[in-house]
Write a protein that holds these residues in place. Structure first.
Motif, PDB file in Angstrom:
ATOM      1  N   THR A  58      37.717  46.447  48.166  1.00 48.98           N
ATOM      2  CA  THR A  58      36.608  47.314  47.743  1.00 48.98           C
ATOM      3  C   THR A  58      37.124  48.542  47.006  1.00 48.98           C
ATOM      4  N   LEU A  59      38.213  49.131  47.498  1.00 51.93           N
ATOM      5  CA  LEU A  59      38.789  50.306  46.843  1.00 51.93           C
ATOM      6  C   LEU A  59      39.278  49.958  45.439  1.00 51.93           C
ATOM      7  N   ALA A  60      39.954  48.827  45.302  1.00 48.35           N
ATOM      8  CA  ALA A  60      40.457  48.424  43.989  1.00 48.35           C
ATOM      9  C   ALA A  60      39.313  48.121  43.024  1.00 48.35           C
ATOM     10  N   LEU A  61      38.343  47.339  43.488  1.00 43.63           N
ATOM     11  CA  LEU A  61      37.216  46.983  42.625  1.00 43.63           C
ATOM     12  C   LEU A  61      36.358  48.202  42.296  1.00 43.63           C
ATOM     13  N   GLY A  62      36.129  49.061  43.277  1.00 47.17           N
ATOM     14  CA  GLY A  62      35.316  50.257  43.039  1.00 47.17           C
ATOM     15  C   GLY A  62      35.952  51.194  42.035  1.00 47.17           C
ATOM     16  N   THR A  63      37.286  51.295  42.073  1.00 47.49           N
ATOM     17  CA  THR A  63      37.985  52.149  41.105  1.00 47.49           C
ATOM     18  C   THR A  63      37.815  51.614  39.694  1.00 47.49           C
ATOM     19  N   ARG A  69      32.617  52.318  34.121  1.00 51.21           N
ATOM     20  CA  ARG A  69      31.265  52.873  34.118  1.00 51.21           C
ATOM     21  C   ARG A  69      30.192  51.791  33.997  1.00 51.21           C
ATOM     22  N   GLU A  70      30.361  50.743  34.781  1.00 54.25           N
ATOM     23  CA  GLU A  70      29.396  49.646  34.713  1.00 54.25           C
ATOM     24  C   GLU A  70      28.162  49.898  35.567  1.00 54.25           C
ATOM     25  N   GLY A  71      28.278  50.744  36.582  1.00 59.54           N
ATOM     26  CA  GLY A  71      27.106  51.069  37.380  1.00 59.54           C
ATOM     27  C   GLY A  71      26.659  49.925  38.269  1.00 59.54           C
ATOM     28  N   LEU A  72      25.346  49.932  38.579  1.00 57.64           N
ATOM     29  CA  LEU A  72      24.779  48.945  39.494  1.00 57.64           C
ATOM     30  C   LEU A  72      24.311  47.715  38.736  1.00 57.64           C
ATOM     31  N   PRO A  73      24.393  46.536  39.367  1.00 58.93           N
ATOM     32  CA  PRO A  73      23.834  45.333  38.736  1.00 58.93           C
ATOM     33  C   PRO A  73      22.319  45.349  38.792  1.00 58.93           C
ATOM     34  N   SER A 189      27.587  41.729  35.766  1.00 64.93           N
ATOM     35  CA  SER A 189      28.923  41.223  35.435  1.00 64.93           C
ATOM     36  C   SER A 189      29.629  40.747  36.698  1.00 64.93           C
ATOM     37  N   SER A 190      30.682  39.975  36.502  1.00 65.98           N
ATOM     38  CA  SER A 190      31.473  39.506  37.639  1.00 65.98           C
ATOM     39  C   SER A 190      32.033  40.688  38.425  1.00 65.98           C
ATOM     40  N   LEU A 191      32.470  41.730  37.723  1.00 64.91           N
ATOM     41  CA  LEU A 191      33.005  42.910  38.394  1.00 64.91           C
ATOM     42  C   LEU A 191      31.954  43.563  39.281  1.00 64.91           C
ATOM     43  N   GLN A 192      30.738  43.710  38.785  1.00 62.79           N
ATOM     44  CA  GLN A 192      29.672  44.309  39.571  1.00 62.79           C
ATOM     45  C   GLN A 192      29.340  43.472  40.802  1.00 62.79           C
ATOM     46  N   ILE A 193      29.153  42.171  40.584  1.00 61.49           N
ATOM     47  CA  ILE A 193      28.747  41.287  41.678  1.00 61.49           C
ATOM     48  C   ILE A 193      29.797  41.264  42.778  1.00 61.49           C
ATOM     49  N   ASN A 194      31.076  41.184  42.391  1.00 59.77           N
ATOM     50  CA  ASN A 194      32.128  41.069  43.395  1.00 59.77           C
ATOM     51  C   ASN A 194      32.470  42.407  44.052  1.00 59.77           C
ATOM     52  N   THR A 195      32.301  43.511  43.322  1.00 59.51           N
ATOM     53  CA  THR A 195      32.521  44.817  43.945  1.00 59.51           C
ATOM     54  C   THR A 195      31.563  45.032  45.097  1.00 59.51           C
ATOM     55  N   PHE A 196      30.290  44.800  44.860  1.00 57.97           N
ATOM     56  CA  PHE A 196      29.304  45.047  45.905  1.00 57.97           C
ATOM     57  C   PHE A 196      29.274  43.912  46.932  1.00 57.97           C
ATOM     58  N   GLY A 197      29.706  42.712  46.537  1.00 58.59           N
ATOM     59  CA  GLY A 197      29.861  41.647  47.518  1.00 58.59           C
ATOM     60  C   GLY A 197      30.985  41.959  48.484  1.00 58.59           C
ATOM     61  N   TYR A 229      48.077  43.534  49.733  1.00 59.03           N
ATOM     62  CA  TYR A 229      48.189  42.546  48.642  1.00 59.03           C
ATOM     63  C   TYR A 229      46.998  41.596  48.671  1.00 59.03           C
ATOM     64  N   LEU A 230      46.623  41.130  49.870  1.00 61.44           N
ATOM     65  CA  LEU A 230      45.484  40.223  49.992  1.00 61.44           C
ATOM     66  C   LEU A 230      44.207  40.865  49.453  1.00 61.44           C
ATOM     67  N   GLY A 231      44.051  42.168  49.660  1.00 61.67           N
ATOM     68  CA  GLY A 231      42.855  42.843  49.194  1.00 61.67           C
ATOM     69  C   GLY A 231      42.835  43.074  47.699  1.00 61.67           C
ATOM     70  N   VAL A 232      43.993  43.406  47.112  1.00 55.55           N
ATOM     71  CA  VAL A 232      44.040  43.759  45.692  1.00 55.55           C
ATOM     72  C   VAL A 232      44.077  42.529  44.792  1.00 55.55           C
ATOM     73  N   PHE A 233      44.880  41.535  45.159  1.00 56.01           N
ATOM     74  CA  PHE A 233      45.067  40.395  44.253  1.00 56.01           C
ATOM     75  C   PHE A 233      44.222  39.171  44.617  1.00 56.01           C
ATOM     76  N   PRO A 234      44.435  38.492  45.761  1.00 53.64           N
ATOM     77  CA  PRO A 234      43.593  37.332  46.062  1.00 53.64           C
ATOM     78  C   PRO A 234      42.116  37.670  46.285  1.00 53.64           C
ATOM     79  N   THR A 235      41.790  38.951  46.545  1.00 47.93           N
ATOM     80  CA  THR A 235      40.380  39.325  46.718  1.00 47.93           C
ATOM     81  C   THR A 235      39.840  40.002  45.462  1.00 47.93           C
ATOM     82  N   ALA A 236      40.305  41.207  45.136  1.00 46.83           N
ATOM     83  CA  ALA A 236      39.727  41.962  44.016  1.00 46.83           C
ATOM     84  C   ALA A 236      39.896  41.226  42.687  1.00 46.83           C
TER      85      ALA A 236
END
Length: 326
Positions: A58-63, A69-73, A189-197, A229-236
């Motif tokens: 979440t931290l990686a994707l949120g950053t 500046r994609e904002g909310l889906p 976008s994929s970034l938005q959907i997966n960040t909030f997921g 690593y699991l959070g940043v690469f295989p997840t984010a």
């Protein structure tokens, strides 16, 4: 809200190549997760490991989301975000972490690989994707390969009824999460959907906060780094590339692509863990890859009428589905 539709000048073959590259990135990173989970799981319990991984993701994707500046889906994305967040990001990770502590690796591999079959069936039922012959044939070959890999990896631990149930639960949660995420990608976008997921999954795992804090105080640095690593690469990263590819093809075809994971795990375990694969494991890995190749192959069709370059993701999905049905 900012989404990222493909440029009008990009042709469908280019979209397919980019989606294929994104899918390959996801599969390689998800395969690497098995090695990291094995290391981190020695110091962290299933729920704590899932929460730590999701917080890092979440931290990686949120950053990245903030920088872009994609904002909310869109509003239509939230049912899919919440469902996939709870089931795929949350329940799947906890159940799989726990299940792999109760059954041997071979049994877990065979049970979890029911997931792609469920994705194809749910996609046909809920998304109207159809079940092309090549997809069914490829999935059959890959599943046979996964069973062979599982048999080759078995014998290094005991199995329990609880472990079997947990792995089956993980497979169901994975399939339901993928199918629920697919419609959401039409509204963001994929970034938005997966960040909030990912954020939703982390919230669902908050009851494990106390355990995570307690275990982190005693865990070796290597285990904590593997969790990050699991959070940043295989997840984010991997879930974002997955979403990009899923928006441009069918859920069934993407699910079949993950059958390449067991083959890659065999190779990675050989290189990184010095676990030499058996001949049976190599045969199973080859079958997995062959099935993926068949399931992702496209039948030769004549030219379609209308504009071949469709700019919006929904139209690209229709094009893929039409090609699947022929």
């Amino acid at each position: 809200m900012t989404t990222n539709p493909a440029p009008l000048s990009v042709s469908p073959p280019v979209h397919r190549r980019r989606a294929g590259a994104a899918a390959c990135t996801t599969v390689v990173l998800w395969a690497s997760a098995f090695v990291s989970i094995r290391s981190a799981g020695e110091a962290y319990s299933p729920g704590a490991l899932a929460l730590g991984r999701l917080l890092a993701g979440t931290l990686a994707l949120g950053t990245i989301l903030a920088v872009r500046r994609e904002g909310l889906p869109g509003r239509g994305a939230w049912p899919g975000i919440i469902t996939s967040g709870v089931l795929w990001f949350g329940l799947y990770m906890v159940a799989l972490n726990w299940g792999e502590q109760e059954v041997d690796a071979g049994t877990a591999a065979m049970l979890v690989n029911i997931g792609p079959i469920l994705i194809a069936l749910l996609g046909a039922r809920m998304l109207g994707e159809g079940l092309p012959r090549r997809l069914l044939l490829g999935m059959g070959v890959s599943f046979a390969g996964a069973v062979v890999v599982g048999l080759a990896m078995s014998g290094h631990g005991g199995s329990s009824v609880l472990g079997v149930v947990l792995c089956l639960l993980a497979a169901v949660a994975y399939a339901a999460g993928v199918v629920s995420q697919k419609p959401a990608l039409a509204h963001g976008s994929s970034l938005q959907i997966n960040t909030f997921g990912c954020l939703t999954g982390a919230v669902a795992c908050l009851p494990f906060t106390g355990v995570l804090v307690s275990e982190a105080a005693d865990a070796p640095l290597s285990a904590t780094l593997n969790m990050v690593y699991l959070g940043v690469f295989p997840t984010a990263l991997a879930f974002t590339t997955w979403g990009y590819a899923l928006a441009r093809t069918t859920a069934g075809r993407m699910g079949a692509t993950t059958y390449a994971v067991p083959a890659l795990v065999v190779g990675m375990a050989w290189v990184l863990l010095d676990e030499v694969p058996t001949p049976l494991g190599i045969v199973g890995g080859v079958l997995c890859l062959a099935g993926v190749a068949v399931s992702r192959s496209r039948q030769q069709t004549g030219p379609t009428r209308g504009n071949p370059a469709r700019p919006v993701e929904g139209s690209r999905h229709d094009e893929e589905c039409q090609a699947e049905r022929t």
